[in-house]
Design a protein around this motif. Structure first.
Motif, short mmCIF file in Angstrom:
data_model
loop_
_atom_site.label_atom_id
_atom_site.label_comp_id
_atom_site.label_asym_id
_atom_site.label_seq_id
_atom_site.Cartn_x
_atom_site.Cartn_y
_atom_site.Cartn_z
N ASN A 330 0.85 -1.19 0.00
CA ASN A 330 0.00 0.00 0.00
C ASN A 330 0.88 1.24 0.00
OD1 ASN A 330 0.76 0.69 2.71
ND2 ASN A 330 -0.85 -0.66 3.52
N LEU A 331 0.25 2.43 -0.08
CA LEU A 331 1.03 3.66 -0.22
C LEU A 331 1.93 3.91 0.98
CD1 LEU A 331 -1.65 6.02 -1.85
CD2 LEU A 331 0.30 4.89 -2.94
N GLY A 332 1.47 3.58 2.18
CA GLY A 332 2.28 3.77 3.38
C GLY A 332 3.50 2.86 3.38
N GLN A 333 3.28 1.59 3.07
CA GLN A 333 4.39 0.63 3.00
C GLN A 333 5.35 0.97 1.87
OE1 GLN A 333 1.89 -2.78 2.50
NE2 GLN A 333 1.92 -3.36 4.68
N SER A 334 4.80 1.44 0.76
CA SER A 334 5.65 1.84 -0.36
C SER A 334 6.55 3.01 0.03
CB SER A 334 4.79 2.21 -1.57
OG SER A 334 5.58 2.52 -2.69
N GLY A 335 6.02 3.92 0.87
CA GLY A 335 6.83 5.03 1.35
C GLY A 335 8.01 4.58 2.18
N LEU A 336 7.85 3.45 2.88
CA LEU A 336 8.96 2.92 3.68
C LEU A 336 10.14 2.51 2.82
CD1 LEU A 336 6.99 0.72 6.24
CD2 LEU A 336 8.28 2.78 6.78
N MET A 337 9.89 2.19 1.57
CA MET A 337 10.96 1.75 0.68
C MET A 337 11.98 2.85 0.40
SD MET A 337 10.11 -1.41 0.22
CE MET A 337 9.47 -1.32 1.89
N PHE A 338 11.59 4.10 0.64
CA PHE A 338 12.51 5.22 0.42
C PHE A 338 13.47 5.42 1.59
CE2 PHE A 338 9.03 6.21 -2.46
CZ PHE A 338 9.69 6.65 -3.59
N LEU A 339 13.19 4.82 2.74
CA LEU A 339 14.02 5.08 3.93
C LEU A 339 15.48 4.68 3.77
CD1 LEU A 339 11.71 4.27 6.99
CD2 LEU A 339 12.48 6.50 6.14
N PRO A 340 15.82 3.62 3.03
CA PRO A 340 17.25 3.32 2.87
C PRO A 340 18.06 4.46 2.27
CG PRO A 340 15.95 1.41 2.24
CD PRO A 340 14.97 2.53 2.49
#
Length: 507
Positions: A330-340
């Motif tokens: 989902n959009l929230g989980q997809s946003g986590l992918m940017f944290l690295p």
């Protein structure tokens, strides 16, 4: 700036000295040119030894505070640039526009970075850093409020463009503030904090937007959050950030001496230069391009940084294809992918402080009292350039839905490290090489790289859909490989290029 025609003949007598350094581009050059005049002209105002007005004599704590504020301002504007990426579906639902128009909410903001530095860098070298920060950030905050209240597609797109123009001031001037307050030996550690900010913002922005979308909160709250963030930063500027540009401070000092002594003969080097309208136009608007097109090494640096910057903004369209569509996040989980990305930036800062900067400090002692050649700053770029290419090949061939999402996600760590080191190395090189015109050189760099940052997302979706995520990312990796030699060439030929430069006092 005071008109020198209103001053005495003592000031007029030094105008010929001004003309000899006219080509050196900027008030700092003028000040440098007048240093030798001080002994024979007691009315020329310069900093005294240990002068508390000299920004380089600020306490270490104060310098680090101003460095943190400069980084925070950059974090603010880059956070705002990327944040709408995960609320584009909500905007499309409310306003009924296409996906391409939705991408414009990012691209138009970054387009503002093209226009803004044309004004903010040269203006800061004419009127000072503080007035530019205070005025531009207040207007930027107002346009964030405008986005939150937008009623149609046109208004939100226009407000995003105008917001980007005024948000560009920190990108053009924060690095110059660091050159105002730090010397070359200590600037490296300060630049690490400043350099990680442009990548922390885009890394955190989609995460915040994604969870706002998932939580069912109105997309308008995202812009209210950005407006509040901008308002807090503006208050910090107004109440805690002093003027740091030496020529402007010396001009104020000269005015104060004229008033306190009643002697109108005191003047600063900045006041002794008479500028025609054409010269003012050139200094404020044309100067970044004048410097860029006459400097081969700046062209090479700008081309490389622009490609890296464009690739970073391209990821805001590539990641949803790989993670939202491919791995069904989902959009929230997809946003986590940017944290690295920001995590990689933090790692790069730690490694720089522990290993790289001590090596540079030794070189400062080795070359003393002469300055360290700017090419010494390129050491980490020699590592970062291959890392940047490798990270895209890594992302490309682990982005299959059948492979764990952790594999492509963790390529972001190496990508974050390499991007930060490339920016840190090359921005330090620009500041060291163009010290007297750092703001304008950085403005030129910002303008061009912003063109790439605005343009890359516009074709990213089509490229990834047509080629597939594997071959699209491989193409970027191949282009990054072609650019690997740039820092190596600068190490070898940089001194010769600087020797021919009209704008590089380090030559």
């Amino acid at each position: 700036m005071a008109d020198t025609r209103a001053m005495t003949s003592d000031i007029v007598s030094v105008r010929s000295a001004t003309s000899t350094i006219k080509e050196a581009s900027g008030p700092l050059a003028i000040e440098a040119g007048f240093k030798t005049e001080k002994a024979s002209d007691p009315y020329l105002v310069l900093f005294d030894e240990n002068d508390p007005l000299d920004p380089k004599n600020l306490s270490v704590a104060r310098k680090w505070y101003l460095t943190a504020i400069a980084a925070l301002l950059v974090l603010n504007c880059t956070f705002a640039s990327a944040t709408p990426s995960n609320i584009i579906p909500l905007l499309r639902e409310e306003f009924g526009f296409s996906e391409e128009v939705g991408i414009l909410t990012i691209s138009l903001f970054v387009c503002g970075y093209i226009v803004g530095p044309l004004l903010w860098g040269p203006l800061s070298e004419t009127y000072g850093r503080r007035p530019v920060f205070v005025g531009s950030f207040f207007v930027y905050m107002c346009f964030q409020i405008g986005c939150a209240l937008a009623k149609n597609t046109a208004s939100i797109l226009v407000f995003r463009l105008l917001g980007g123009i005024f948000a560009a001031a920190p990108l053009a001037n924060s690095g110059a503030v660091l050159s105002d307050i730090w010397d070359a030996k200590t600037r490296g550690n300060a630049m690490t904090l400043f350099t990680v900010a442009p990548f922390a913002g885009p890394g955190v922005g989609p995460l915040v937007a994604g969870y706002i979308a998932v939580a069912g909160i109105s997309w308008r709250w995202l812009f209210w959050i950005m407006a509040i963030f901008a308002g807090i930063c503006w208050l910090l500027i107004v109440f805690t950030v002093p003027e740091t540009y030496a020529p402007v401070i010396l001009t104020k000092k000269a005015k104060s001496l004229r008033k306190s002594t009643g002697d109108s003969q005191y003047y600063s080097a900045m006041e002794a230069r008479v500028l025609t309208f054409a010269e003012r136009f050139e200094h404020i608007l044309a100067r970044p391009f004048v410097i860029l097109f006459q400097e081969p090494m700046l062209i090479a640096i700008t081309a490389y940084i622009s490609f890296v910057y464009g690739c970073m903004y391209l990821l805001f369209e590539a990641y949803p294809i790989v993670f939202t569509e491919g791995h069904h996040l989902n959009l929230g989980q997809s946003g986590l992918m940017f944290l690295p990305l920001p995590i990689g930036g933090i790692i790069s800062v730690i490694l720089y402080i522990i290993f790289i900067n001590p090596r540079y400090a030794k070189k400062v002692e080795e070359y003393a009292p002469a300055p360290v050649p700017p090419e010494a700053r390129l050491e980490i770029a020699l590592l970062a350039a291959p890392f940047f290419a490798i990270s895209f090949f890594w992302f490309a061939w682990t982005s299959y839905p059948s492979i764990s999402l952790w594999a492509p996600m963790m390529s972001g760590v190496l990508l974050g490290i390499s991007i930060c080191w490339i920016f840190l190395s090359l921005l330090n090189y620009i500041i060291d090489a163009y010290l007297i015109a750092a703001a304008s050189a950085l403005s030129a760099n910002t303008i061009v790289r912003s063109c790439f940052g605005a343009g890359f997302p516009l074709f990213a979706t089509q490229m990834y859909e047509k080629l597939g995520s594997q071959w699209a990312s491989t193409l970027l990796g191949c282009l990054a490989t072609v650019m690997i030699p740039i820092p190596f060439i600068l190490v070898k030929y940089g001194p010769k290029l600087r020797a021919k430069s009209k704008f590089a006092p380090s030559a």
